[in-house]
Design a protein around this motif. Structure first.
Motif, PDB file in Angstrom:
ATOM      1  N   LEU A  38       1.029  -1.225   0.214  1.00 27.07           N
ATOM      2  CA  LEU A  38       0.083   0.056   0.104  1.00 27.07           C
ATOM      3  C   LEU A  38       0.999   1.162   0.054  1.00 27.07           C
ATOM      4  O   LEU A  38       0.486   2.096  -0.552  1.00 27.07           O
ATOM      5  CB  LEU A  38      -1.095  -0.008   1.304  1.00 27.07           C
ATOM      6  CG  LEU A  38      -2.193  -0.851   1.062  1.00 27.07           C
ATOM      7  CD1 LEU A  38      -2.794  -1.248   2.414  1.00 27.07           C
ATOM      8  CD2 LEU A  38      -3.037  -0.684  -0.062  1.00 27.07           C
ATOM      9  N   PHE A  39       1.868   1.272   0.765  1.00 30.13           N
ATOM     10  CA  PHE A  39       2.776   2.455   0.864  1.00 30.13           C
ATOM     11  C   PHE A  39       3.435   2.567  -0.561  1.00 30.13           C
ATOM     12  O   PHE A  39       3.643   3.518  -1.061  1.00 30.13           O
ATOM     13  CB  PHE A  39       3.880   2.322   1.841  1.00 30.13           C
ATOM     14  CG  PHE A  39       3.676   2.718   3.054  1.00 30.13           C
ATOM     15  CD1 PHE A  39       3.425   1.795   4.394  1.00 30.13           C
ATOM     16  CD2 PHE A  39       3.607   4.149   3.153  1.00 30.13           C
ATOM     17  CE1 PHE A  39       3.096   2.348   5.591  1.00 30.13           C
ATOM     18  CE2 PHE A  39       3.315   4.525   4.592  1.00 30.13           C
ATOM     19  CZ  PHE A  39       2.813   3.667   5.624  1.00 30.13           C
ATOM     20  N   ALA A  40       3.894   1.516  -1.265  1.00 25.34           N
ATOM     21  CA  ALA A  40       4.409   1.588  -2.711  1.00 25.34           C
ATOM     22  C   ALA A  40       3.489   2.094  -3.549  1.00 25.34           C
ATOM     23  O   ALA A  40       3.576   3.207  -4.422  1.00 25.34           O
ATOM     24  CB  ALA A  40       4.874   0.193  -3.084  1.00 25.34           C
ATOM     25  N   THR A  41       2.308   1.860  -3.503  1.00 24.74           N
ATOM     26  CA  THR A  41       1.210   2.357  -4.368  1.00 24.74           C
ATOM     27  C   THR A  41       1.052   3.662  -4.203  1.00 24.74           C
ATOM     28  O   THR A  41       1.046   4.918  -4.868  1.00 24.74           O
ATOM     29  CB  THR A  41      -0.150   1.717  -4.122  1.00 24.74           C
ATOM     30  OG1 THR A  41      -0.010   0.278  -4.347  1.00 24.74           O
ATOM     31  CG2 THR A  41      -1.204   2.221  -5.038  1.00 24.74           C
ATOM     32  N   ALA A  43       3.133   5.770  -2.768  1.00 28.05           N
ATOM     33  CA  ALA A  43       4.477   6.615  -3.299  1.00 28.05           C
ATOM     34  C   ALA A  43       4.463   6.952  -4.655  1.00 28.05           C
ATOM     35  O   ALA A  43       4.893   7.982  -5.177  1.00 28.05           O
ATOM     36  CB  ALA A  43       5.845   5.890  -2.849  1.00 28.05           C
ATOM     37  N   VAL A  44       4.152   5.859  -5.371  1.00 27.54           N
ATOM     38  CA  VAL A  44       3.992   6.105  -6.719  1.00 27.54           C
ATOM     39  C   VAL A  44       2.970   7.093  -7.337  1.00 27.54           C
ATOM     40  O   VAL A  44       3.207   7.672  -8.324  1.00 27.54           O
ATOM     41  CB  VAL A  44       3.549   4.685  -7.344  1.00 27.54           C
ATOM     42  CG1 VAL A  44       3.517   4.720  -8.884  1.00 27.54           C
ATOM     43  CG2 VAL A  44       4.960   3.732  -7.430  1.00 27.54           C
ATOM     44  N   LEU A  45       1.949   7.340  -6.686  1.00 26.78           N
ATOM     45  CA  LEU A  45       0.744   7.864  -6.942  1.00 26.78           C
ATOM     46  C   LEU A  45       0.514   9.251  -6.197  1.00 26.78           C
ATOM     47  O   LEU A  45      -0.394   9.847  -6.591  1.00 26.78           O
ATOM     48  CB  LEU A  45      -0.360   7.079  -6.920  1.00 26.78           C
ATOM     49  CG  LEU A  45      -0.579   5.821  -8.035  1.00 26.78           C
ATOM     50  CD1 LEU A  45      -1.808   4.931  -7.757  1.00 26.78           C
ATOM     51  CD2 LEU A  45      -0.308   6.115  -9.220  1.00 26.78           C
ATOM     52  N   HIS A  48      -0.083  12.252  -8.335  1.00 25.88           N
ATOM     53  CA  HIS A  48      -0.843  12.073  -9.481  1.00 25.88           C
ATOM     54  C   HIS A  48      -2.325  12.701  -8.990  1.00 25.88           C
ATOM     55  O   HIS A  48      -3.215  11.863  -8.776  1.00 25.88           O
ATOM     56  CB  HIS A  48      -1.297  10.613  -9.968  1.00 25.88           C
ATOM     57  CG  HIS A  48       0.134   9.909 -10.672  1.00 25.88           C
ATOM     58  ND1 HIS A  48       0.016   9.139 -11.747  1.00 25.88           N
ATOM     59  CD2 HIS A  48       1.422  10.139 -10.363  1.00 25.88           C
ATOM     60  CE1 HIS A  48       0.976   8.881 -12.234  1.00 25.88           C
ATOM     61  NE2 HIS A  48       2.074   9.344 -11.371  1.00 25.88           N
ATOM     62  N   ALA A 129      -6.242  10.023  -8.870  1.00 20.40           N
ATOM     63  CA  ALA A 129      -5.242   8.678  -8.063  1.00 20.40           C
ATOM     64  C   ALA A 129      -4.673   8.882  -6.751  1.00 20.40           C
ATOM     65  O   ALA A 129      -4.806   8.016  -5.689  1.00 20.40           O
ATOM     66  CB  ALA A 129      -4.058   8.257  -9.031  1.00 20.40           C
ATOM     67  N   ALA A 133      -5.638   6.605  -3.250  1.00 17.70           N
ATOM     68  CA  ALA A 133      -4.453   5.876  -2.559  1.00 17.70           C
ATOM     69  C   ALA A 133      -4.482   6.398  -1.151  1.00 17.70           C
ATOM     70  O   ALA A 133      -4.195   5.695  -0.216  1.00 17.70           O
ATOM     71  CB  ALA A 133      -3.190   6.349  -3.251  1.00 17.70           C
TER      72      ALA A 133
END
Lengths: 199, 637, 98
Positions: A38-41, A43-45, A48, A129, A133
């Motif tokens: 969830l943290f990865a998601t 961080a990526v978004l 956005h 997004a 997130a």
């Protein structure tokens, strides 16, 4: 098949209970991976926002700081509960557990209030997004806390019914591990979502 | 065709209900199977479920191959074809290979380590029923609502609400999600069982290699499945709550889904192949009548594979555009993981060298596996060269590669395991003559089906197309491939015949050790008594049962066993009932009926609380019952 | 289960956690450092506070040997770092591709 007379908790030895505690540690590690994804998601978004609303406009410092201190304190009080348990004192054990879960309820209440405010001001899960997130990771933690509260209530009832036995000791140990773990996850939510969000 | 299948399903269901009622077997079903926490019965239920799913997945395959046999044929239309390749992949990996693997974990591991059950028998039952109802939910999509059709990994934006508005994708999400919770729980269960429940004296480096492979596989399970849980949940959030994580608008990034799903997806294939490797190690040693060569390196290679498998996932999307640096890193890690696998192949060969080989059915499948898997692995190394992969990606070359490693590695391995441990589970071996027919048709069928597909890949045929033009020149090889597929189908029929034949005519094995085995599961009767071991053995080294047998030959004195009451867990209806509630919740979420979902989830919560308040969950088997059971199978106390 | 701890340990842990919560807050609100240094410091303090929870509250060092829970946690942390850092690295191309 003949069943012998059932023997109860007196025969639950260290091995039976200990193996359940280590198993729970393993489960907590899998929950770390869950939050990791969830943290990865997030961080990526995080950037956005589809050119629209950002977290900075909505994160209120008093709000998330209070949540943090409430949860941290509840982690401390759950530790006090466990201390009382090891001293064999059931009244303070139950007392501190109730304080812990009440603090937990305050935490969840504050979070729901925070979400309601954000939705009212136009930041919903569908806004972008980033917000999907945000709501996802914070709610996942909040749901974990809510489950923990119900679980803690059920253990408190069992303590009233059966007192401090090797079985109830194991149950209290496990839920206190769970509660501390949730505070540990919150440390990262506080830092990565809120602090970085208001930077 | 779908209506015909629906009717067949309903008739079969009606038939089962009729038979159970007529023979008055409902109570028996509840008492002996639906509420059991016995690992052996749970293992058998996993096995039966997976064989049924193998049938459905196989039919899917044959339908696809029929459609592709001739250019521009329209046996299936494109929509239907998409649904079939989606369900074929999902079923074969998640509802056939995984449960069959868990069947072996359950049946074999406690017996190999000298334990009476797994660490958490109740949780074990929960795992099975969650799998069962998850699979039911997924399969239901065929009858109601429509199957998912976005591929076995369901990439957005195709699998998002905009392009897949129907319930098919939600059936997919919840079927796998519910099943996946069960898998994660099994991972924890078997790690704890292996670490904490071994017989006295059995150090880790004394354990059978199959048990080691289970440990390695479970380590991957616990670190990979949470990622799958998150990824499916995120897709559902996009679909149900109108989120924008993976949408084309609102800042979404569908490629993040691909990144996440393969973070699970790659470890997943190692999850299923490691136990197959473990099975081969047992079989090679037993039927070469030799200790396995290089035990230590076998252990290390499996543990290395389990960790390394976590660092290769990008090779599934080299062409996504992450850039050369990213691709290089993951190309190297992918090549690296071939090394420990190579070590294992050499060790199996060295074990056979100068052994006294017995060509039993398990050994046949093992010997067939070696060249098949090695070739499949070699094509994997070809794919791992990122620049080359730009040509191979999503072509039939890829399709041939993964089928070769999955069938040649996992399926052959699990077949070998079935033949090997069948007599332990059921007390009779499967017929050799029919087995040879099954073996040869499967093997010939495999090569005839998939070797042409490598060529088709080079000729430019891409995967997931439902038909192709006459002038592509792909026709002849496709026909050959289809013939091969049907041969494999015939192989499956021979196996089904073997099972029926064995039930009727199988010779009863009363020794419990029909193969002259080396490990502890062969030291107890077949099928094992409820409590497995009347007396827990003390272990002094590897190949514990072999050692005991050697020592018994030297000693003439009869050992007398002293029994004591055996502590066992009680049956429980909660795993079954809770899984039914999960099914209801999943069904509600699939059709976006919130009231039903809340009802189902509340039921789940109620079951959990009921379990929490349950303090009377075990009992003791008295000594005279143990003595009676042992006497009745010819074991003297 | 020997993970007893003491009132002293819990209190020390609690106080350190409060300190490690307040300092990053002050750093962020007062814009004390440049962005990257700020990021590194608050993350560093978060990791420290995580270890405080682990040692002072969860008693990870107590418990019978072999310490399977520690091994699992270490491996878990390695994988979490892989997942988060890996995803950020892999997905950075997206900022160029937009």
């Amino acid at each position: 098949m003949a069943y012998a007379t059932a023997h109860h908790e007196e025969h639950h030895d260290e091995h039976d209970e200990g193996i359940k505690v280590i198993g729970f540690w393993l489960f907590l590690v899998t929950d770390c991976i869950l939050f990791g994804a969830l943290f990865a998601t997030y961080a990526v978004l995080v950037n956005h926002t589809a050119g629209g609303l950002t977290g900075k406009e909505f994160f209120e410092v008093p709000g998330f700081v209070s949540e943090t201190f409430i949860l941290l304190t509840s982690s401390f009080t759950s530790g006090l509960a466990v201390l009382s348990m090891h001293k064999g004192k059931i009244k303070p054990l139950i007392g501190w557990l109730i304080v812990t879960l009440l603090l937990g309820m305050c935490f969840v209440g504050l979070e729901i209030h925070e979400f309601q405010t954000m939705v009212h001001e136009g930041a919903t899960i569908s806004t972008s997004a980033f917000f999907t997130a945000f709501y996802t990771i914070v709610s996942t933690h909040g749901l974990h806390v809510s489950v923990g509260i119900i679980w803690m209530i059920s253990i408190t009832i069992q303590l009233k019914r059966y007192g401090i036995t090797s079985v109830t000791k194991r149950k209290v140990t496990i839920i206190s591990l769970y509660w501390h773990f949730l505070d540990a996850v919150w440390i990262f939510l506080y830092t990565v979502v809120y602090l970085m969000g208001v930077m | 065709m779908i209506y015909g299948a629906d009717v067949a399903i309903l008739l079969t269901l009606a038939g089962i209900i009729f038979v159970l009622t007529y023979l008055k077997k409902w109570k028996w079903l509840w008492r002996e199977w639906l509420t059991t926490v016995d690992h052996k019965k749970i293992g058998i239920m996993y096995m039966l479920s997976s064989l049924l799913m193998l049938f459905r997945g196989g039919v899917d395959a044959l339908l696809m191959r029929m459609q592709l046999a001739f250019p521009q044929w329209h046996f299936l239309d494109s929509n239907h074809y998409n649904e079939i390749f989606t369900t074929h992949g999902t079923i074969m990996i998640l509802f056939m290979a995984m449960p069959l693997m868990f069947a072996f974990f359950n049946i074999v591991v406690p017996l190999q380590i000298g334990a009476r059950d797994v660490a958490y028998p109740f949780l074990n039952a929960v795992s099975f029923w969650l799998f069962f109802f998850g699979a039911m939910l997924f399969n239901l999509s065929f009858v109601i609502g429509g199957s998912p059709d976005a591929g076995w990994l369901s990439y957005p934006p195709l699998s998002g609400m905009q392009f897949s508005p129907g319930p098919g994708q939600d059936f997919y999400i919840w079927g796998i999600q519910i099943s996946g919770i069960g898998s994660l729980a099994s991972g924890i269960n078997f790690i704890m069982t292996i670490l904490k429940m071994r017989a006295p004296g059995m150090k880790l480096m004394h354990m059978p290699l199959f048990t080691w492979s289970v440990l390695a596989s479970c380590i991957i399970i616990i670190f990979a499945f949470p990622v799958l849980t998150v990824t499916l949940a995120l897709l559902f959030i996009d679909r149900f709550f109108d989120g924008h994580l993976f949408t084309m608008t609102g800042g979404g990034n569908p490629m993040m889904y691909i990144n996440l799903i393969w973070m699970w997806g790659h470890p997943e294939v190692y999850i299923v192949v490691l136990p197959a490797f473990g099975i081969f190690s047992e079989i090679v040693a037993t039927f070469s009548q030799k200790k396995i060569f290089g035990y230590k390196s076998m252990v290390f290679s499996m543990m290395i594979i389990s960790v390394l498998s976590y660092f290769t996932w990008v090779h599934h999307f080299f062409t996504m555009g992450a850039g050369a640096n990213v691709n290089v890193f993951f190309a190297i890690t992918t090549m690296a993981i071939g090394i420990p696998t190579g070590v294992k192949v050499f060790n199996w060969l060295f074990t056979m060298f100068r052994g006294r080989i017995q060509m039993t059915q398990p050994m046949l499948w093992t010997i067939a596996f070696i060249p098949c898997f090695v070739v499949g692995g070699a094509t994997g190394v070809m794919l791992s060269a990122a620049p080359a992969d730009y040509q191979y990606h999503n072509s039939y070359f890829l399709v041939a590669h993964f089928h070769q490693v999955l069938i040649g590695g996992v399926v052959f391995g699990f077949f070998a395991g079935l033949y090997y441990w069948w007599p332990k589970m059921f007390g009779f071996k499967l017929n050799d003559r029919l087995g040879k027919w099954a073996f040869w048709t499967w093997n010939i069928g495999f090569y005839v089906c998939f070797m042409p597909q490598y060529a088709l890949g080079f000729m430019g045929m891409t995967r997931r197309i439902y038909t192709y033009d006459f002038d592509m020149g792909w026709g002849p090889l496709n026909v050959i491939s289809t013939v091969g597929a049907f041969f494999m189908g015939i192989g499956f029929i021979f196996q089904a015949w073997q099972i029926l034949h064995g039930i009727k005519y199988g010779e009863r094995d009363v020794t419990g050790d029909p193969w002259n085995g080396r490990t502890l599961e062969w030291s107890i009767p077949s099928p094992p008594p409820h409590y497995n071991f009347a007396v827990i053995p003390t272990v002094t080294g590897q190949d514990a049962w072999w050692t005991i047998k050697e020592e018994r030959k030297k000693k003439k004195a009869k050992e007398t066993a002293t029994f004591s009451p055996i502590h066992m867990p009680k049956n429980s209806g909660i795993p079954f009932i809770m899984s039914v509630f999960w099914f209801i919740a999943g069904f509600g979420l699939t059709f976006h009926w919130v009231w039903m979902a809340i009802f189902g989830l509340t039921g789940v919560g109620a079951c959990l609380l009921a379990r929490s308040f349950q303090y009377n969950s075990d009992y003791y088997i008295p000594v005279d019952e143990i003595r009676h059971t042992e006497d009745s199978v010819g074991r003297v106390g | 289960m020997e993970n007893h701890g003491s009132l002293k340990a819990y209190t020390i842990g609690f106080i350190f956690s409060i300190i490690l919560t307040v300092i990053p807050l002050m750093l962020v609100l007062k814009h004390v450092f440049a962005k990257n240094i700020l990021l590194a410091s608050i993350l560093g303090m978060a990791v420290l506070q995580f270890f405080i929870q682990l040692f002072f509250f969860m008693h990870i060092k107590d418990g019978e040997k072999p310490r399977y829970n520690v091994m699992a946690l270490i491996l878990g942390i390695v994988f979490v770092i892989t997942i988060v850092a890996g995803s950020i690295w892999i997905m950075t191309f997206n900022s160029q591709v937009q």
